[in-house]
Design an enzyme around this catalytic site. Sequence first.
Site, PDB file in Angstrom:
ATOM      1  N   ASP A  79     -48.605   0.091  11.980  1.00 44.05           N
ATOM      2  CA  ASP A  79     -48.207   2.040  11.830  1.00 44.05           C
ATOM      3  C   ASP A  79     -47.113   1.754  11.080  1.00 44.05           C
ATOM      4  O   ASP A  79     -46.916   1.090  10.196  1.00 44.05           O
ATOM      5  CB  ASP A  79     -48.462   2.732  13.177  1.00 44.05           C
ATOM      6  CG  ASP A  79     -49.077   3.832  13.317  1.00 44.05           C
ATOM      7  OD1 ASP A  79     -48.233   5.088  12.232  1.00 44.05           O
ATOM      8  OD2 ASP A  79     -49.607   3.797  13.601  1.00 44.05           O
ATOM      9  N   HIS A 137     -50.501   6.738   8.327  1.00 44.83           N
ATOM     10  CA  HIS A 137     -49.995   6.134   9.358  1.00 44.83           C
ATOM     11  C   HIS A 137     -49.633   4.772   8.798  1.00 44.83           C
ATOM     12  O   HIS A 137     -49.648   3.300   9.042  1.00 44.83           O
ATOM     13  CB  HIS A 137     -50.720   5.061  10.136  1.00 44.83           C
ATOM     14  CG  HIS A 137     -51.208   6.674  11.540  1.00 44.83           C
ATOM     15  ND1 HIS A 137     -49.826   6.686  12.462  1.00 44.83           N
ATOM     16  CD2 HIS A 137     -51.808   7.286  11.625  1.00 44.83           C
ATOM     17  CE1 HIS A 137     -50.546   8.182  13.261  1.00 44.83           C
ATOM     18  NE2 HIS A 137     -51.611   8.261  12.169  1.00 44.83           N
ATOM     19  N   GLU A 146     -55.611  11.300  11.113  1.00 41.81           N
ATOM     20  CA  GLU A 146     -54.018  12.226  10.787  1.00 41.81           C
ATOM     21  C   GLU A 146     -53.516  12.127   9.003  1.00 41.81           C
ATOM     22  O   GLU A 146     -52.487  11.769   9.319  1.00 41.81           O
ATOM     23  CB  GLU A 146     -52.966  11.461  11.782  1.00 41.81           C
ATOM     24  CG  GLU A 146     -53.279  11.390  12.913  1.00 41.81           C
ATOM     25  CD  GLU A 146     -52.643  11.275  13.926  1.00 41.81           C
ATOM     26  OE1 GLU A 146     -52.787  12.444  15.121  1.00 41.81           O
ATOM     27  OE2 GLU A 146     -52.351  10.618  14.185  1.00 41.81           O
TER      28      GLU A 146
END
Lengths: 599, 609
Positions: free
Chosen positions: B268, B322, B393
């Site tokens: 991440d 990420h 995201e």
Amino acid sequence: MMKLIPKRRTSRRYRKHEQAISSVNTEGERSAWKWGCDNGKCVKSLIDAHSREPALSLEACKMFCNEYGLLWPRPTGEAQLGNFLSKINLNNIDLQIPNKGRTDSLMDEAGQRFRQIVSLSVPNGLKAKASGKALTVYLVNENPDVREFSLDMDESYTLSVSPSSADRLNATIVASTYFGLRHGLETLSQLIVYDDIRDHLLVVRDVNISDKPVYPYRGILLDTARNYITVDAIKSTIDAMAAVKLNTFHWHITDSQSFPFVSEREPRLSKLGAYTPNKVYTKEIIKEVVNYGLVRGVRVLPEFDAPAHVGEGWQDTNLTVCFKAEPWASYCVEPPCGQLNPAREELYDRLEHIYMDMADAFRPDMFHMGGDEVSERCWNSSEEIRQFMVQNRWELDKASYLKLWNYFQTKAQDRAYKAFGKRLPLVLWTSTLTDYTHVENFLNKDDYIIQVWTTGSDPQISNLLRRGYRLIMSNYDALYLDCGFGAWVGSGNNWCSPYIGWQKVYDNSPKAMAGPHSDLILGGEAALWTEQADSTTLDGRLWPRAAAMAERLWAEPSSDWHEAEHRMLNVRERLVRMGIKSESLEPEWCYQNEGYCYH
Amino acid sequence: MNWHWTLVFTVLVNLAKGNDENGVDPSPDTYEPSWVYKCEAEDGCERSERPEPTTGVGNSSFMVFESLDVCRTVCGRYGGLWPQPVTAVLSTQTVKIHPDFLRFDLENAPVETRELLVEMTRVVTANLLAECNGNVTEVVETPVTVYISVTSPSLVLSWDTDEQYYLDVQNKVDNVAVHVSAQTVYGARHALESLTQLIASDRPDYSKRRQCGLQMVAGAKVRDRPVYRHRGLVLDTSRNFIPMADVRRTIDGMAATKMNVFHWHVTDSQSFPLESRSVPQFTRYGAYSADEIYSAEEVRELIRYAQIRGVRVVMEIDSPAHAGNGWQWGKEYGFGDLAVCVNARPWRQLCIEPPCGQLNPANPAMYRVLRDLYKDIAELLPKPALFHMGGDEVYLGCWNSSKEIVSYMKTKGFDTDVEGYMRLWAEFHAKALQIWDEENGAAGDQRQPVILWSSELTQPERIQSYLDKDRYVIEVWEPLSSSLLNQLLRLGYRTISIPKDIWYLDHGFWGKTKYSNWRRMYGHLLPRDPNVLGGEVAMWSEYVDAQALDTRVWPRAAAAGERLWSDPRGGFAPAEPRMQRLRGRLRARGLRPDVLSPAWCAHHDSRCL
């Protein structure tokens, strides 16, 4: 074995840059990163082989960069930490104890604990270089014969560290009791960090600290009845408490679900009431725990909860009512129900036996008599109790059941004094009996300390204080560490949800709640009720959140959790190194990159 | 042979002795039992007084046991089995066995499968020993032979693997014969797990005796197969590092509950712990420390470890968002920015949580580095490889903050509005997929579908323009109230369901999120649609590392495990005694599952509802 970054096999297209990365490695291939203190924050950067500036490891930087270094709880008096870290030799630490007395054996054990904690600062699998300065620690205890806990014991200490010669440092701790001295050793151990760039232990040089707690009572409650907690888990809890200078282990040892306390005078209680025969606490076990606590400056305070919260164990005494009554919700707060029958004279003999056994095992300076969540409907379900009420010319209403409860409490109080052989301070939970509107009819403020478990904004607090009652704060909205998990009866989440983050625990200030009467606040206590925790999960529920409370109660800082965050992340790591399976508070990235993870 | 009536008999003897004693020595070693466990059809196992001598052999409507575990193993329709099988007929009698006299007959298994089967049987033996804390002291020589019959020689573990099995236990005069039959080795493994769950230690709970024996259900017929083929657990090892031993223990828990997909969110923006042989910079710049790295060798071992336990490892390299730490060295190597807004402050506008970071789709070098990473991963993953590309995201503001990306958009003719950035995002996925196909192909695999998280790009009005339903499986993490899952099903997409408000294990510890207890997790029903491959529970690790991992994940993940395997009709109440047994089993196997209730409730089934 230390794990190295595996040898790199770069593909051809990167080859021309290979030199660039290799040159990053100044110390084998271990650490690529160093930290520097910039404006109160440790900033991560690549180690530059060509730089002459010494590279700081993360912990070394944190020790420099914060006003209070890595100390937890932070000192309340002078806290002068010098700007140099000296290499010290783990194998060359010497403890000097000039004053001898009744605490000699405690001093020996405290010294061993100190050495052990210092050695734990070396991460697993690494080995500190056996070079650096020698360290001599002078432990000056002005009253070496004092080894008794009390609410007015002196826990203060002073600590100084300074060089005594080119190859030796002196640390001096002065305290008026063993308890203060022991705190000083904890503080000294927190001034030592490991430098993983050079594999050395470092200690802060030029230190002057004077320190004492704001509140005399700083506790953790552990319930060992809803689920049994192993003795090892209790000891490791006490170890962690000592590391953050908490001083009271409140042992809620029995409840309606089980009776693990072995009473030698009433052996049937644990025989019938323990979950299994080995899930018990015998006198020998308890004495061992009490002594373990003493060495660590932690009083072990027994609670015998009564007249409610009893059940298992009393089966063949005929002294309880509504045991396992159904539907349980009508007679108690959680299954199984059960309450003592105050109408039976025999009950008080049995109680005295239990108290005597507790006196033998715990030798306590305070005693907790429980007294929460009494159900009048439970008592009212008993024909015998109703008759007793009538004989006493009492009604069968709320007010009269309070009289019955008070009747019980008064007799139990007498028996407790008799059993413990002294009028020791007694503690009771807040309840309808302790309601400020009538508490003075029942409980003498010089005899009883009230432990508050309602919310921190409950008007009971200020009203009890106004009437002169001393309080211990366990307001559930900040200090019940079992909150926030799924319900175990019914669906949804448990009654005191949501989960309480460490920030809220930290900011929970008894002083703010007490207003003008803060002198009557003895301190606070985090509670772990164990309906949904046992030895396997205990650590994560308690830690590191209980450490947040520890700083609040030791220092009552005027600042909030923001100021404490960097140190808090470190105390969590320290607990983990001690073998405490603490919850993680943030991604490790935030620990390595101070100031980035703000809201 | 050890019938339960003989247990009753010994109980009566002890009772007679107990009556004579008053003022019993409290020392636990001489403790006499004061209760037994009674199995009643409706209520499960309940601690109770010892039965009166007159109600005894022959006319009793219930059975009594000294060991709660043995009681649970035979009590109720499904005994101590978790997850609940399709059908099970279990004898209420038990027979004492010992692992030393347990033999596995692999004659009816294809040669190709035997090596793996042998390792699977070793897990059985280890788990049986664990029931007795490593030492089964009560030795009986009754031979137990497990005849394993497997049809297929294939060792492939995929969505198409047939996991069904038959398990048959017959107690003969002087031996026990167990027949396992399955299409695949993985079905056989599930049968072996169920077999283990038909065995419990008979160590009485009231005694400190060191003796420990194993009681096995004396007769059983179990027919079983899963409802959903994808039964997963996401573990994030980037927010906090999780050491390999803890990852392995998590897989042990999955094996115990017949979960079959370990979804490894290995990287991440916070850290990059996965070693890439071709691109050492990932860990050099991205690992938290030299000790917090998964070497390629360790990953290979883990994949094998999981395979032995019927678990497939799905690697996720989350992208294009990420991704940050581990990608920040491009400039230094003359590659330009491989990622943008890495560790940028203030972070609010640029990512969901600090530190920020998104791959730079304008930089061709980024794709070259990505290819090297994919090549390493393709070489590691067993075939058919299952790869997760993340895709959640993406913050358009992050890309929009980069001049390089904005000017790239111009050259491509993309507008710098939302739809323009959607095209850029979709282009990234298309290129990444092509690279993956090439590298995975080079590693000897066919084209495989990949998984993506649901996102703005997977909205029903958008997804068909960008993501081919034959190539992408969408993992929908929207809350239960969202209609996205059903909309995607209607459009023909294959999906994996992971409703965040129910099946996220980190909820309840931050923000306004609520903790889901196992009962709530158990109550979540997935659509019965062939395109719902299954579901996952997720352990995001912002607030968890190795210290608290077990208590967060277990036993709650098992609730989803049963939902996905059996999808039972009943609510949690009938499952609770089995859940208590499972928790004990996980503990015996070295996990640290959270507590469900006071131990009193575990001793009184149905009293704490």
